[in-house]
Design a protein around this motif. Structure first.
Motif, short mmCIF file in Angstrom:
data_model
loop_
_atom_site.label_atom_id
_atom_site.label_comp_id
_atom_site.label_asym_id
_atom_site.label_seq_id
_atom_site.Cartn_x
_atom_site.Cartn_y
_atom_site.Cartn_z
N VAL A 36 0.90 -1.14 -0.02
CA VAL A 36 0.02 0.00 0.03
C VAL A 36 0.92 1.16 0.06
N PRO A 37 0.61 2.17 -0.93
CA PRO A 37 1.63 3.14 -1.17
C PRO A 37 1.46 4.32 0.09
N PHE A 38 2.09 3.82 1.20
CA PHE A 38 2.36 4.86 2.33
C PHE A 38 3.69 5.48 1.99
N VAL A 39 3.93 6.20 0.96
CA VAL A 39 5.15 6.47 0.32
C VAL A 39 6.02 7.61 1.06
N TYR A 40 5.50 8.31 2.06
CA TYR A 40 6.24 9.31 2.94
C TYR A 40 7.38 8.28 3.63
N ARG A 41 7.03 7.16 3.68
CA ARG A 41 8.14 6.42 4.54
C ARG A 41 9.41 6.61 3.79
N TYR A 42 9.27 6.80 2.53
CA TYR A 42 10.75 6.70 1.49
C TYR A 42 11.37 7.99 1.20
N HIS A 43 10.88 8.95 2.29
CA HIS A 43 11.78 10.05 2.26
C HIS A 43 13.24 9.79 3.12
N PRO A 44 14.32 9.96 2.67
CA PRO A 44 15.35 9.63 3.28
C PRO A 44 15.45 10.13 4.80
N MET A 45 15.21 11.36 4.90
CA MET A 45 15.08 12.04 6.43
C MET A 45 14.16 11.41 7.36
N VAL A 46 12.96 10.95 6.81
CA VAL A 46 11.87 10.05 7.57
C VAL A 46 12.77 8.72 8.11
N ARG A 47 13.54 8.17 7.16
CA ARG A 47 14.17 6.89 7.83
C ARG A 47 15.34 7.45 8.80
N GLU A 48 15.92 8.57 8.45
CA GLU A 48 17.09 8.99 9.30
C GLU A 48 16.34 9.22 10.89
N ALA A 49 15.14 9.69 10.96
CA ALA A 49 14.41 9.97 11.96
C ALA A 49 14.11 8.90 12.92
N ARG A 50 13.61 7.89 12.01
CA ARG A 50 13.27 6.63 12.57
C ARG A 50 14.38 5.97 13.15
N ALA A 51 15.68 5.97 12.56
CA ALA A 51 16.83 5.34 12.89
C ALA A 51 17.31 5.81 14.28
N ARG A 52 17.18 7.11 14.36
CA ARG A 52 17.75 7.93 15.70
C ARG A 52 16.77 7.59 16.90
N ILE A 53 15.46 7.29 16.55
CA ILE A 53 14.54 6.98 17.85
C ILE A 53 14.71 5.46 18.21
N ARG A 54 15.11 4.70 17.21
CA ARG A 54 15.19 3.11 17.33
C ARG A 54 16.47 2.97 18.20
N ARG A 55 17.58 3.56 17.89
CA ARG A 55 18.79 3.29 18.54
C ARG A 55 18.88 4.20 19.89
N GLY A 56 17.93 5.10 20.24
CA GLY A 56 17.79 5.59 21.33
C GLY A 56 18.22 6.90 21.60
N ASP A 57 18.73 7.46 20.42
CA ASP A 57 19.15 9.00 20.56
C ASP A 57 18.05 9.85 21.17
N ALA A 58 16.88 9.82 20.66
CA ALA A 58 15.62 10.68 21.17
C ALA A 58 15.28 10.37 22.72
N GLY A 59 15.46 9.05 23.06
CA GLY A 59 15.17 8.92 24.43
C GLY A 59 13.54 8.41 24.25
N ALA A 60 12.89 8.37 25.33
CA ALA A 60 11.35 7.96 25.35
C ALA A 60 10.36 8.97 24.44
N VAL A 61 9.66 8.25 23.71
CA VAL A 61 8.77 9.31 23.11
C VAL A 61 7.82 9.88 24.02
N LEU A 62 7.69 11.00 24.28
CA LEU A 62 6.83 11.81 25.35
C LEU A 62 5.57 12.38 24.81
N THR A 63 5.66 13.19 23.32
CA THR A 63 4.71 13.59 22.79
C THR A 63 4.92 13.50 21.03
#
Length: 366
Positions: free
Chosen positions: A126-153
Motif C-alpha cells: 500500500v503506497p504509504f510513500v512518505y516512509r520513503y523520504h531519506p530524512m524520515v528513515r533518519e528520524a526513525r533510526a535515531r529513535i530506534r537506537r535511543g538518541d531521542a529517548g522515550a517518546v513523550l509527545t
C-alpha cells in the motif's frame, strides 16, 4: 553505495486499474523500475484505450477481460469502493497487488484482501510513500537506537486546501465511491502511518472530532468529513495531537510530524523533505540530506547527490521498486504491506467511532 534503483530480472509485467493522477504516478515509477507496461483498464473501453495511448501500455481491457491477462503485478488505482473486488480478482488471477490507500473502505474488507493474499501465497503493498523520504528513515533510526529517548509527545498535521470551497468537488466526497471517511482515510491515514513508522509505536487509543464544513457539494449532500482533530495515546506511554484538513487556505500538502523524546525532538516536514530538525535543550541542528552522513537505510534512498533535491515522485519510485523486489522474494526494509493497509482501516474506524460517540475509544489490534 547501494540504492533502490535496481531493476528486477525478469522484469514484472504489470496491469494498471485506473487512468488518473495516481495511475500516472504509479506508471512513471513502474517504468523506471523496468516493468513491462502490459494492460490498463479504466471505467470504460474508450477511456481505457485513451489511457493506454497516453501512458504507454501495450493494450487496454475492462471488466473480466482485464483479469484474463497474464500479469505479475496489478496496480489498483481505481475509486476506493472498487478496491475490494479489484484486489480479490487480481489475487485470484495470480497477481501480486499494489493497492492505493485506503486499502478498503472498512476493516473487514481490508482483512479479506489480506487473508486472500496469504491464502494464495501472494504479496501486496500500500503506497504509504512518505516512509520513503531519506530524512524520515533518519528520524526513525535515531529513535530506534535511543538518541531521542522515550517518546513523550507527538505533534502532527496534514493540511491541504484543494476542497476549500463548496464548489470544489471530487468522487472522494461521495461516500458511495470513497467510503465513510474522506479527509482522514485519504490523508490522515498517511499521517498516522508516518507517526507509527517513525516512532516504532502504535496509537492505542484516541479521542476524535470531525466536521463537515460544506453540507453540499456538486448539488449533492455530503456525508464525509472535511476536517479531523484528535488526541492520541501511544503504546509507549506518550500522548499526541493530530490535525487533518482539506480546507486550509494556502496549504497544498502540509504534512508535518514532530516527535518530542526525553532527550531530543525530531521534526520532518514533507514540503521541506531534504531537512530533519533535531532539537535539544542545549543546542539544536538542522540535518540536510547527505548520503555520506546518513544511516544506511536512509542513504539507500538517496538517488541523487546531496544538494540535488529529491521529492514525492522519488519517494514513490523507491516504493514501487521495493514492492517489486519483495514480490520477487527479496528483502527490503520498511515496505508498507497489506497489514499496514488494514491497520489504517482500523484507525479510521476508531476515529469515526470516537467522533460519533464523542468519547475515547481503543484502536482494535490487527
Amino acid at each position: 553505495m547501494d540504492t533502490v534503483a535496481q531493476v528486477i530480472s525478469p522484469p514484472p509485467r504489470i496491469g494498471m486499474l485506473g487512468g488518473g493522477f495516481m495511475a500516472r504516478t504509479h506508471t512513471r515509477a513502474a517504468r523506471l523500475a523496468g516493468a513491462v507496461l502490459g494492460v490498463v483498464g479504466t471505467s470504460g473501453p474508450a477511456s481505457s484505450r485513451t489511457a493506454a495511448a497516453e501512458l504507454g501500455y501495450e493494450s487496454s481491457a475492462v471488466g473480466a477481460d482485464f483479469f484474463e491477462e497474464r500479469l505479475d503485478v496489478v496496480h489498483v488505482c481505481s475509486p476506493n469502493s472498487t478496491h475490494l473486488d479489484h484486489c480479490l480478482n487480481a489475487l485470484d488471477s495470480g497477481s501480486h497487488i499494489i493497492c492505493e490507500k485506503p486499502l478498503a473502505t472498512d476493516s473487514s474488507a481490508a482483512r479479506a484482501i489480506l487473508d486472500r493474499a496469504e491464502a494464495r501465497g501472494l504479496g501486496g503493498t500500500v503506497p504509504f510513500v512518505y516512509r520513503y523520504h531519506p530524512m524520515v528513515r533518519e528520524a526513525r533510526a535515531r529513535i530506534r537506537r535511543g538518541d531521542a529517548g522515550a517518546v513523550l509527545t507527538v505533534d502532527a498535521r496534514y493540511l491541504q486546501d484543494w476542497l476549500l470551497d463548496a464548489e470544489d468537488d471530487n468522487w472522494r466526497v461521495d461516500s458511495a465511491s470513497g467510503g465513510p471517511s474522506r479527509a482522514f482515510a485519504d490523508i490522515g491515514s498517511h499521517l498516522v502511518d508516518l507517526i507509527e513508522f517513525i516512532t516504532d509505536e502504535r496509537i492505542v487509543a484516541l479521542s476524535a472530532a470531525t466536521r463537515t464544513v460544506h453540507p453540499r457539494r456538486g448539488g449533492a449532500a455530503v456525508t464525509t468529513e472535511d476536517t479531523v482533530v484528535m488526541t492520541v495515546e501511544m503504546s509507549g506511554g506518550g500522548i499526541g495531537s493530530i490535525l487533518v484538513s482539506q480546507l486550509a487556505p494556502g496549504r497544498k500538502n502540509n504534512l508535518v510530524v514532530e516527535v518530542a523524546g526525553s532527550e531530543e525532538s525530531l521534526r520532518f516536514a514533507q514540503e521541506q523533505p531534504e531537512e530533519l530538525w533535531v532539537g535539544r535543550r542545549s543546542g539544536s541542528q538542522l540535518l540536510v540530506r547527505d548520503p555520506d552522513v546518513l544511516v544506511p537505510d536512509a542513504a539507500r534512498l538517496c538517488e541523487v547527490p546531496a544538494g540535488h533535491p529529491q521529492g514525492y515522485q522519488d519517494a514513490f519510485n523507491a516504493f514501487i521498486a521495493d514492492s517489486y523486489a519483495v514480490f520477487a522474494g527479496q528483502r527490503r526494509e520498511g515496505v508498507p504491506m497489506l497489514a499496514d493497509g488494514l491497520r489504517a482501516a482500523l484507525v479510521t474506524e476508531a476515529v469515526l467511532r470516537s467522533a460519533e460517540q464523542r468519547t475515547w475509544v481503543e484502536v482494535e489490534a490487527l
